[in-house]
Design an enzyme around this catalytic site. Structure first.
Site, PDB file in Angstrom:
ATOM      1  N   LYS A 197       0.712  -1.181  -0.063  1.00 41.46           N
ATOM      2  CA  LYS A 197       0.083  -0.178  -0.178  1.00 41.46           C
ATOM      3  C   LYS A 197       0.788   1.159  -0.194  1.00 41.46           C
ATOM      4  CE  LYS A 197      -1.750   3.333   2.079  1.00 41.46           C
ATOM      5  NZ  LYS A 197      -1.592   4.429   1.685  1.00 41.46           N
ATOM      6  N   GLU A 236       9.623  16.308  14.805  1.00 38.89           N
ATOM      7  CA  GLU A 236       9.880  16.117  13.396  1.00 38.89           C
ATOM      8  C   GLU A 236       9.175  17.084  12.546  1.00 38.89           C
ATOM      9  OE1 GLU A 236       8.895  12.649  11.226  1.00 38.89           O
ATOM     10  OE2 GLU A 236      11.073  12.326  10.733  1.00 38.89           O
ATOM     11  N   GLU A 242       9.847   1.427  10.489  1.00 33.76           N
ATOM     12  CA  GLU A 242      10.883   2.511  10.410  1.00 33.76           C
ATOM     13  C   GLU A 242      10.339   3.919  10.523  1.00 33.76           C
ATOM     14  OE1 GLU A 242      14.456   2.119   8.922  1.00 33.76           O
ATOM     15  OE2 GLU A 242      14.072   0.135  10.019  1.00 33.76           O
ATOM     16  N   CYS A 276      13.733  11.003   6.588  1.00 33.50           N
ATOM     17  CA  CYS A 276      13.779  10.614   7.886  1.00 33.50           C
ATOM     18  C   CYS A 276      15.008  11.062   8.460  1.00 33.50           C
ATOM     19  CB  CYS A 276      13.312   9.054   7.838  1.00 33.50           C
ATOM     20  SG  CYS A 276      14.395   8.131   7.097  1.00 33.50           S
TER      21      CYS A 276
HETATM   22  P1  NAD Z   1       2.402   8.478   7.128  1.00 34.53           P
HETATM   23  O1  NAD Z   1       2.794   7.761   8.789  1.00 34.53           O
HETATM   24  O2  NAD Z   1       1.493   9.745   7.290  1.00 34.53           O
HETATM   25  O3  NAD Z   1       2.035   7.585   6.172  1.00 34.53           O
HETATM   26  C1  NAD Z   1       3.117   6.467   5.760  1.00 34.53           C
HETATM   27  C2  NAD Z   1       1.990   5.336   5.258  1.00 34.53           C
HETATM   28  O4  NAD Z   1       1.177   4.951   5.978  1.00 34.53           O
HETATM   29  C3  NAD Z   1       1.105   6.000   3.904  1.00 34.53           C
HETATM   30  O5  NAD Z   1       1.022   4.822   3.040  1.00 34.53           O
HETATM   31  C4  NAD Z   1      -0.306   5.979   4.687  1.00 34.53           C
HETATM   32  O6  NAD Z   1      -1.141   5.872   3.804  1.00 34.53           O
HETATM   33  C5  NAD Z   1      -0.210   4.811   5.536  1.00 34.53           C
HETATM   34  N1  NAD Z   1      -1.077   5.188   6.949  1.00 34.53           N
HETATM   35  C6  NAD Z   1      -1.604   6.414   7.274  1.00 34.53           C
HETATM   36  N2  NAD Z   1      -2.379   5.977   8.433  1.00 34.53           N
HETATM   37  C7  NAD Z   1      -2.539   4.539   8.190  1.00 34.53           C
HETATM   38  C8  NAD Z   1      -3.353   3.645   9.008  1.00 34.53           C
HETATM   39  N3  NAD Z   1      -4.290   4.026  10.103  1.00 34.53           N
HETATM   40  N4  NAD Z   1      -3.290   2.520   8.844  1.00 34.53           N
HETATM   41  C9  NAD Z   1      -2.439   1.940   7.743  1.00 34.53           C
HETATM   42  N5  NAD Z   1      -1.807   2.777   7.181  1.00 34.53           N
HETATM   43  C10 NAD Z   1      -1.758   4.195   7.292  1.00 34.53           C
HETATM   44  O7  NAD Z   1       4.050   9.063   6.997  1.00 34.53           O
HETATM   45  P2  NAD Z   1       4.124   9.936   5.569  1.00 34.53           P
HETATM   46  O8  NAD Z   1       4.057  11.509   5.799  1.00 34.53           O
HETATM   47  O9  NAD Z   1       3.707   9.394   4.344  1.00 34.53           O
HETATM   48  O10 NAD Z   1       5.851   9.852   5.590  1.00 34.53           O
HETATM   49  C11 NAD Z   1       6.754  10.583   6.215  1.00 34.53           C
HETATM   50  C12 NAD Z   1       7.083  10.019   7.669  1.00 34.53           C
HETATM   51  O11 NAD Z   1       7.934   8.847   7.133  1.00 34.53           O
HETATM   52  C13 NAD Z   1       8.192  10.776   8.319  1.00 34.53           C
HETATM   53  O12 NAD Z   1       7.840  10.849   9.819  1.00 34.53           O
HETATM   54  C14 NAD Z   1       9.630  10.215   7.992  1.00 34.53           C
HETATM   55  O13 NAD Z   1      10.332  10.240   9.250  1.00 34.53           O
HETATM   56  C15 NAD Z   1       9.125   8.767   8.009  1.00 34.53           C
HETATM   57  N6  NAD Z   1      10.345   8.080   7.215  1.00 34.53           N
HETATM   58  C16 NAD Z   1      11.020   7.103   7.794  1.00 34.53           C
HETATM   59  C17 NAD Z   1      11.877   6.408   7.313  1.00 34.53           C
HETATM   60  C18 NAD Z   1      12.824   5.484   7.961  1.00 34.53           C
HETATM   61  O14 NAD Z   1      13.424   4.779   7.206  1.00 34.53           O
HETATM   62  N7  NAD Z   1      12.750   5.379   9.183  1.00 34.53           N
HETATM   63  C19 NAD Z   1      12.149   6.584   5.922  1.00 34.53           C
HETATM   64  C20 NAD Z   1      11.279   7.500   5.388  1.00 34.53           C
HETATM   65  C21 NAD Z   1      10.513   8.222   5.980  1.00 34.53           C
END
Ligand code: NAD
Length: 508
Positions: free
Chosen positions: A191, A399, A266, A300
Site C-alpha cells: 500500500k 520532526e 521504520e 527521515c
Molecule cells: P504517514 O505515517 O503519514 O504515512 C505512511 C504510510 O502509512 C502511507 O502509505 C499512509 O497512507 C499509511 N497510513 C496512514 N495511516 C494509516 C493507518 N491508520 N493504517 C495503515 N496505514 C496508514 O507518513 P508519511 O507522511 O507518508 O511519511 C513521512 C514519515 O515517514 C516521516 O515521519 C519520516 O521520518 C518517515 N520515514 C521514515 C523512514 C525510515 O527509514 N525510518 C524513511 C522515510 C520516511
C-alpha cells in the site's frame, strides 16, 4: 496505467486525468466501488493523475491473491536459486526503466530529478544483493545435549506481508522491503502513500515480466485509514512492514499486537549533527547543508539539530547561512535546481507552523523562514536556519520534515552528547571531528541506529538500518533483515534404535 485510462474523465468531473488501477494477481484491477483520487504535482500544485481509491474489498482481493500465490507450488516449491534468479532479472528490468520511474517520482513528490535518478539507478543493487542472499537462507544443526538426537532448524517464509510505505523515497523504501521478503519466499501486498502511487504501479508489472508468478507482488492504492487500515487488520496478513511517521507506526504496532503478528517499523527522526572544535568546518558545513536541505528536508534522517562547539559556532553558522542564501529554488526537473517544493500543501503549512513556533519561542531566523517567489504555483519554502533556540524548543523536539535547521552551541563533549541524545528519537547522527578517538567515543555514546563520521546521508542495501527509541522497531537492509521475514522452526529426530520407553519408568 490502463490504456483507455487517459481518455476517462476524472471523478471530479472537471479535468481529464490519466488513471492508474490497483495491481492484483498480475492484472490492472479497477476499484470495487469505482472511486479514484487525484494525486498532485507539488511543483505546480495541480493534479496530474488519478489512482484507484482502495477499500476493504480491494485489499481483501489483493490479500487473497497473495495468499493463493504463497500456497501455490509455483512459488512455494520454487528453489531458492530460482528465486534469486528472478530477483536478479527484476533488478535488470528496474535498471532499464530507471529514468522513467525517476521522472515519475520527481513529478509526484517534488524531489530533485537528479536525486531520484541516482536513487533509481542504485535500486537494482537491492535486488542483486538479496538475489545473492536467496540461496543462503538456511538453518543449522544443534547438538541439543543428546547424542541420540538430530536437532536442526529451518527458516521458513512467514506468508503474506503487508508493506505500507511513505512518499519521500517511494520505490527505494518499498524495494528495501520487497527484495528481502521475496528472497525469503514470502508474497506481498503493497500500500504505497496516497501522495505517490504512480511509480509503484509502474514497477509492479516488472515482477511478472521478470517471471514472478502473478499474485506474488500486489499493489492496492488509497488512503491510510481505508486501504492501509484494512491491510493492517487483515487476518491473512502474517507480518507488517511499515515505513512512515511515528504516530502511524505506533498505531500499527498496537493493532499488530492485538493479533500477535510482527510489525517492522521504520519511523521518524530528529537527528543531531555534532561539529567539534577540531572539525574541518567547511566540510562540516557541507554535511549540515546536505543533511537538512537535500530533498527539502523531507527525509527521515534529516539532520535538523546541529550542535557546534563554541569555538567554531560562528564560522559554521556563517558558512551554512552563506550557502543557504545561494541555493537555487525551482522546478525539480530542471538540472540547475538545488531545492524543490515540499511534497504537499499540508506539508508546507506544517513547516510554516514550526517556523512560527520557533520565532514565538525566541529563535532568530538567520536565513529563510518564508515562501520564496518561484512563480510555478507549487509549495515551496526557503531553506531556513534558526539560532538562539534551546534544545527543548518545540522546533528542536518534533520532526518537521522540511528545510528547517536549528544550530546550537556547546562547550564540552559530554554536554554535546547529552544534548544530542536528549530526544524522543534515535534514527541517525552525524559527527564532525578530526580526532579519531573522539569520533569513536561519540559513535559509541550516541543513541541512534546509524552514525556517520565526517559524512552524512550515506546508505547501502548491505548495511543494516534500525531506528532506536521512537524511530522504530526491527531492522531493514543488510542480511539481518532476512530474520524479520522468516520464522524459525526447530526439528527433533530420534536417531537411536531403542523404542520410546515408558515415560514413568526411570532408566538406570
Ligand atoms: P504517514 O505515517 O503519514 O504515512 C505512511 C504510510 O502509512 C502511507 O502509505 C499512509 O497512507 C499509511 N497510513 C496512514 N495511516 C494509516 C493507518 N491508520 N493504517 C495503515 N496505514 C496508514 O507518513 P508519511 O507522511 O507518508 O511519511 C513521512 C514519515 O515517514 C516521516 O515521519 C519520516 O521520518 C518517515 N520515514 C521514515 C523512514 C525510515 O527509514 N525510518 C524513511 C522515510 C520516511
Amino acid at each position: 496505467m490502463s490504456t483507455t485510462a487517459a481518455a476517462q474523465s476524472s471523478s471530479t468531473g472537471s479535468a481529464r486525468l490519466p488513471r492508474w488501477e490497483h495491481h492484483i494477481a498480475g492484472k490492472e484491477t479497477a476499484p470495487a466501488d469505482g472511486r479514484y483520487f487525484a494525486s498532485d504535482n507539488p511543483t505546480t500544485g495541480e493534479a496530474w493523475y488519478e489512482a484507484a481509491r482502495g477499500t476493504a474489498a480491494d485489499v481483501d482481493r489483493a490479500v487473497a491473491a497473495a495468499r493463493s500465490a504463497f500456497e501455490s507450488p509455483h512459488w512455494r516449491r520454487m528453489s531458492q536459486t530460482a528465486r534469486g534468479a528472478l530477483l536478479r532479472r527484476v533488478g535488470e528490468l528496474v535498471g532499464e526503466n530507471a529514468d522513467r520511474l525517476a521522472r515519475m517520482e520527481s513529478t509526484d513528490n517534488g524531489k530533485l530529478l537528479r536525486e531520484m535518478t541516482a536513487q533509481l539507478a542504485s535500486l537494482p543493487e537491492y535486488f542483486h544483493y538479496y538475489a545473492g542472499l536467496a540461496d543462503k537462507i538456511h538453518g543449522e544443526t544443534i547438538p541439543a545435549s543428546n547424542v541420540d538426537v538430530l536437532n536442526y532448524t529451518s527458516r521458513e517464509p512467514v506468508g503474506v506481508v503487508g508493506a505500507i510505505t511513505p512518499w519521500n523515497s517511494p520505490l527505494t523504501l518499498t524495494v528495501a522491503k520487497l527484495a528481502p521478503l521475496l528472497a525469503a519466499g514470502n508474497t506481498a501486498v503493497v500500500k504505497p502513500s496516497e501522495h505517490t502511487s504512480a511509480s509503484m504501479l509502474a514497477l509492479a508489472p516488472l515482477f511478472e515480466e521478470a517471471g514472478f508468478p502473478p499474485g506474488v507482488v500486489n499493489v492496492v492504492t488509497g488512503m491510510g485509514d481505508e486501504a492501509g487500515a484494512r491491510l493492517v487488520d487483515h487476518p491473512d496478513v502474517a507480518k507488517l512492514s511499515f515505513t512512515g511517521s511515528t504516530a502511524t507506526g505506533a498505531w500499527i504496532a498496537e493493532r499488530a499486537g492485538r493479533r500477535l503478528i510482527r510489525a517492522g517499523l521504520e519511523l521518524g527522526g530528529k537527528s543531531p549533527q555534532l561539529v567539534f572544535g577540531d572539525a574541518d568546518v567547511a566540510s562540516a558545513a557541507n554535511g549540515v547543508i546536505a543533511g537538512i536541505f537535500a530533498a527539502a528536508g523531507q527525509t527521515c534522517i534529516a539532520g535538523s539539530r546541529v550542535f557546534a562547539h563554541r569555538s567554531v559556532y560562528d564560522e559554521l553558522v556563517e558558512r551554512v547561512v552563506g550557502r543557504a542564501r545561494t541555493i537555487r529554488i525551482g522546478d525539480p526537473l530542471a538540472p540547475e535546481t538545488e531545492l524543490g517544493p515540499l511534497a504537499m500543501r499540508a506539508q508546507l503549512a506544517k513547516v510554516e507552523d514550526y517556523v512560527a513556533a520557533g520565532r514565538a519561542e525566541g529563535g532568530q531566523v538567520a536565513h529563510g523562514g518564508r515562501r520564496p517567489k518561484v512563480g510555478l504555483g507549487g509549495w515551496f519554502h526557503e531553506p531556513t536556519v534558526f539560532t538562539d533556540l534551546p534544545n527543548d524548543a518545540r522546533l528542536c523536539r518534533e520532526e518537521i520534515f522540511g528545510p528547517v535547521v536549528a544550530i546550537m552551541p556547546f562547550d564540552a563533549d559530554a554536554e554535546a552528547l547529552q544534548l544530542a541524545n536528549d530526544t524522543a528519537y534515535g534514527l541517525a547522527a552525524g559527527v564532525w571531528t578530526t580526532d579519531l578517538s573522539r569520533a569513536h567515543r561519540a559513535a559509541g555514546a550516541l543513541d541512534a541506529g546509524t552514525i556517520w563520521v565526517n559524512m552524512y546521508r550515506a546508505m547501502s542495501p548491505m548495511s543494516p538500518r534500525s531506528g532506536f527509541k521512537a524511530s522504530g522497531l526491527g531492522v531493514e537492509h543488510g542480511s539481518e533483515v532476512i530474520r524479520e521475514y522468516t520464522r524459525l522452526k526447530s526439528v527433533w529426530i530420534n536417531t537411536s534404535d531403542e523404542p520410546a520407553g515408558d515415560p514413568f519408568v526411570l532408566r538406570s
